[in-house]
Scaffold this motif. Structure first.
Motif, mmCIF file in Angstrom:
data_model
loop_
_atom_site.group_PDB
_atom_site.id
_atom_site.type_symbol
_atom_site.label_atom_id
_atom_site.label_comp_id
_atom_site.label_asym_id
_atom_site.label_seq_id
_atom_site.Cartn_x
_atom_site.Cartn_y
_atom_site.Cartn_z
ATOM 1 N N ILE A 150 -39.230 69.608 98.159
ATOM 2 C CA ILE A 150 -37.899 70.102 98.510
ATOM 3 C C ILE A 150 -37.038 70.246 97.255
ATOM 4 C CG2 ILE A 150 -35.728 69.476 99.685
ATOM 5 C CD1 ILE A 150 -37.510 68.199 101.894
ATOM 6 N N LYS A 151 -37.103 69.259 96.368
ATOM 7 C CA LYS A 151 -36.259 69.243 95.173
ATOM 8 C C LYS A 151 -36.905 69.952 93.976
ATOM 9 C CE LYS A 151 -32.843 67.718 94.884
ATOM 10 N NZ LYS A 151 -31.593 68.451 95.061
ATOM 11 N N GLY A 152 -38.134 70.411 94.106
ATOM 12 C CA GLY A 152 -38.787 71.148 93.026
ATOM 13 C C GLY A 152 -39.236 70.278 91.861
ATOM 14 N N THR A 153 -39.538 69.019 92.116
ATOM 15 C CA THR A 153 -39.960 68.119 91.038
ATOM 16 C C THR A 153 -41.424 67.725 91.146
ATOM 17 O OG1 THR A 153 -39.286 66.160 92.291
ATOM 18 C CG2 THR A 153 -37.640 67.121 90.815
ATOM 19 N N ASP A 154 -42.171 68.345 92.048
ATOM 20 C CA ASP A 154 -43.552 67.942 92.288
ATOM 21 C C ASP A 154 -44.434 68.125 91.057
ATOM 22 O OD1 ASP A 154 -45.580 66.924 94.039
ATOM 23 O OD2 ASP A 154 -46.410 68.951 94.108
ATOM 24 N N ALA A 155 -44.191 69.158 90.269
ATOM 25 C CA ALA A 155 -45.018 69.410 89.086
ATOM 26 C C ALA A 155 -44.849 68.308 88.045
ATOM 27 C CB ALA A 155 -44.673 70.760 88.472
ATOM 28 N N GLN A 156 -43.698 67.638 88.018
ATOM 29 C CA GLN A 156 -43.431 66.599 87.027
ATOM 30 C C GLN A 156 -43.904 65.225 87.490
ATOM 31 O OE1 GLN A 156 -39.344 67.132 87.375
ATOM 32 N NE2 GLN A 156 -39.321 69.110 86.365
ATOM 33 N N GLN A 157 -44.165 65.062 88.783
ATOM 34 C CA GLN A 157 -44.503 63.762 89.345
ATOM 35 C C GLN A 157 -45.963 63.726 89.763
ATOM 36 O OE1 GLN A 157 -40.188 63.138 91.455
ATOM 37 N NE2 GLN A 157 -41.947 62.942 92.716
ATOM 38 N N GLY A 158 -46.574 62.580 89.607
ATOM 39 C CA GLY A 158 -47.912 62.373 90.130
ATOM 40 C C GLY A 158 -47.829 61.646 91.459
ATOM 41 N N ILE A 159 -48.983 61.299 91.987
ATOM 42 C CA ILE A 159 -49.019 60.630 93.290
ATOM 43 C C ILE A 159 -48.323 59.271 93.235
ATOM 44 C CG2 ILE A 159 -51.292 59.615 92.940
ATOM 45 C CD1 ILE A 159 -51.771 60.177 95.971
ATOM 46 N N PHE A 160 -48.496 58.527 92.133
ATOM 47 C CA PHE A 160 -47.868 57.214 92.021
ATOM 48 C C PHE A 160 -46.349 57.329 92.076
ATOM 49 C CE2 PHE A 160 -46.019 53.801 89.456
ATOM 50 C CZ PHE A 160 -46.425 52.709 90.212
ATOM 51 N N LEU A 161 -45.784 58.275 91.336
ATOM 52 C CA LEU A 161 -44.330 58.438 91.329
ATOM 53 C C LEU A 161 -43.824 58.941 92.680
ATOM 54 C CD1 LEU A 161 -41.975 57.915 89.528
ATOM 55 C CD2 LEU A 161 -42.172 60.213 88.621
ATOM 56 N N ASN A 162 -44.615 59.776 93.360
ATOM 57 C CA ASN A 162 -44.238 60.204 94.714
ATOM 58 C C ASN A 162 -44.159 59.016 95.662
ATOM 59 O OD1 ASN A 162 -43.914 62.945 94.269
ATOM 60 N ND2 ASN A 162 -46.015 63.440 94.779
ATOM 61 N N ILE A 163 -45.117 58.097 95.556
ATOM 62 C CA ILE A 163 -45.112 56.900 96.396
ATOM 63 C C ILE A 163 -43.890 56.047 96.086
ATOM 64 C CG2 ILE A 163 -46.303 54.713 96.861
ATOM 65 C CD1 ILE A 163 -48.953 56.281 96.433
ATOM 66 N N VAL A 164 -43.622 55.840 94.806
ATOM 67 C CA VAL A 164 -42.466 55.030 94.404
ATOM 68 C C VAL A 164 -41.173 55.667 94.897
ATOM 69 C CG1 VAL A 164 -41.137 54.197 92.416
ATOM 70 C CG2 VAL A 164 -43.624 53.990 92.423
ATOM 71 N N VAL A 165 -41.027 56.972 94.709
ATOM 72 C CA VAL A 165 -39.819 57.675 95.157
ATOM 73 C C VAL A 165 -39.667 57.551 96.671
ATOM 74 C CG1 VAL A 165 -38.810 59.987 95.454
ATOM 75 C CG2 VAL A 165 -39.631 59.263 93.218
ATOM 76 N N GLY A 166 -40.757 57.683 97.414
ATOM 77 C CA GLY A 166 -40.697 57.570 98.869
ATOM 78 C C GLY A 166 -40.319 56.176 99.337
ATOM 79 N N ILE A 167 -40.886 55.148 98.713
ATOM 80 C CA ILE A 167 -40.578 53.776 99.107
ATOM 81 C C ILE A 167 -39.146 53.414 98.730
ATOM 82 C CG2 ILE A 167 -41.129 51.345 98.680
ATOM 83 C CD1 ILE A 167 -44.098 52.240 98.507
ATOM 84 N N VAL A 168 -38.744 53.737 97.501
ATOM 85 C CA VAL A 168 -37.362 53.470 97.079
ATOM 86 C C VAL A 168 -36.398 54.310 97.923
ATOM 87 C CG1 VAL A 168 -35.721 53.626 95.158
ATOM 88 C CG2 VAL A 168 -38.020 52.760 94.756
ATOM 89 N N GLY A 169 -36.783 55.531 98.237
ATOM 90 C CA GLY A 169 -35.974 56.376 99.112
ATOM 91 C C GLY A 169 -35.815 55.766 100.492
ATOM 92 N N GLY A 170 -36.874 55.133 100.998
ATOM 93 C CA GLY A 170 -36.795 54.453 102.284
ATOM 94 C C GLY A 170 -35.824 53.280 102.235
ATOM 95 N N LEU A 171 -35.869 52.535 101.144
ATOM 96 C CA LEU A 171 -34.921 51.428 100.983
ATOM 97 C C LEU A 171 -33.491 51.949 100.887
ATOM 98 C CD1 LEU A 171 -36.940 49.256 98.434
ATOM 99 C CD2 LEU A 171 -36.579 48.796 100.867
ATOM 100 N N LEU A 172 -33.309 53.018 100.121
ATOM 101 C CA LEU A 172 -31.985 53.624 99.972
ATOM 102 C C LEU A 172 -31.490 54.174 101.309
ATOM 103 C CD1 LEU A 172 -29.638 54.629 98.177
ATOM 104 C CD2 LEU A 172 -30.994 56.689 97.751
ATOM 105 N N GLY A 173 -32.354 54.887 102.016
ATOM 106 C CA GLY A 173 -31.981 55.435 103.321
ATOM 107 C C GLY A 173 -31.647 54.343 104.322
ATOM 108 N N GLY A 174 -32.444 53.281 104.339
ATOM 109 C CA GLY A 174 -32.171 52.160 105.230
ATOM 110 C C GLY A 174 -30.858 51.470 104.894
ATOM 111 N N PHE A 175 -30.577 51.335 103.597
ATOM 112 C CA PHE A 175 -29.322 50.733 103.154
ATOM 113 C C PHE A 175 -28.129 51.585 103.590
ATOM 114 C CE2 PHE A 175 -25.995 50.551 99.867
ATOM 115 C CZ PHE A 175 -25.598 49.226 100.018
#
Length: 89
Positions: free
Chosen positions: A24-49
């Motif tokens: 959605i944000k156009g950053t997929d080319a700069q991120q690997g699978i590990f960073l996608n996982i981290v962004v998703g988990i931290v995003g979940g914490l942020l969204g829950g907060f």
């Protein structure tokens, strides 16, 4: 996030949410699978907060609502990171 998914479930949900958010944000080319996982988990914490701030209780939420929370949080997180990266340049 009251689902009994365990850490493997959160890695899977976080990875998928982070990957979709990076598309959605156009950053997929700069991120690997590990960073996608981290962004998703931290995003979940942020969204829950953020949901907790407005009085929404996520205890007992279904997997779809948890995924949407992770996705929206990840998009917000990537937007903040992009803002600060542009401000640095």
């Amino acid at each position: 996030m009251g689902l009994g998914l365990g850490w493997i479930g959160w890695i899977i949900i976080g990875g998928i949410a982070g990957w979709i958010a990076s598309k959605i944000k156009g950053t997929d080319a700069q991120q690997g699978i590990f960073l996608n996982i981290v962004v998703g988990i931290v995003g979940g914490l942020l969204g829950g907060f953020l949901l907790k701030l407005v009085g929404v209780d996520m205890t007992g939420a279904n997997i779809f609502l948890s995924f949407i929370t992770c996705l929206v949080g990840a998009v917000i997180l990537l937007t903040i990171v992009q803002f600060f990266n542009r401000a640095k340049k």
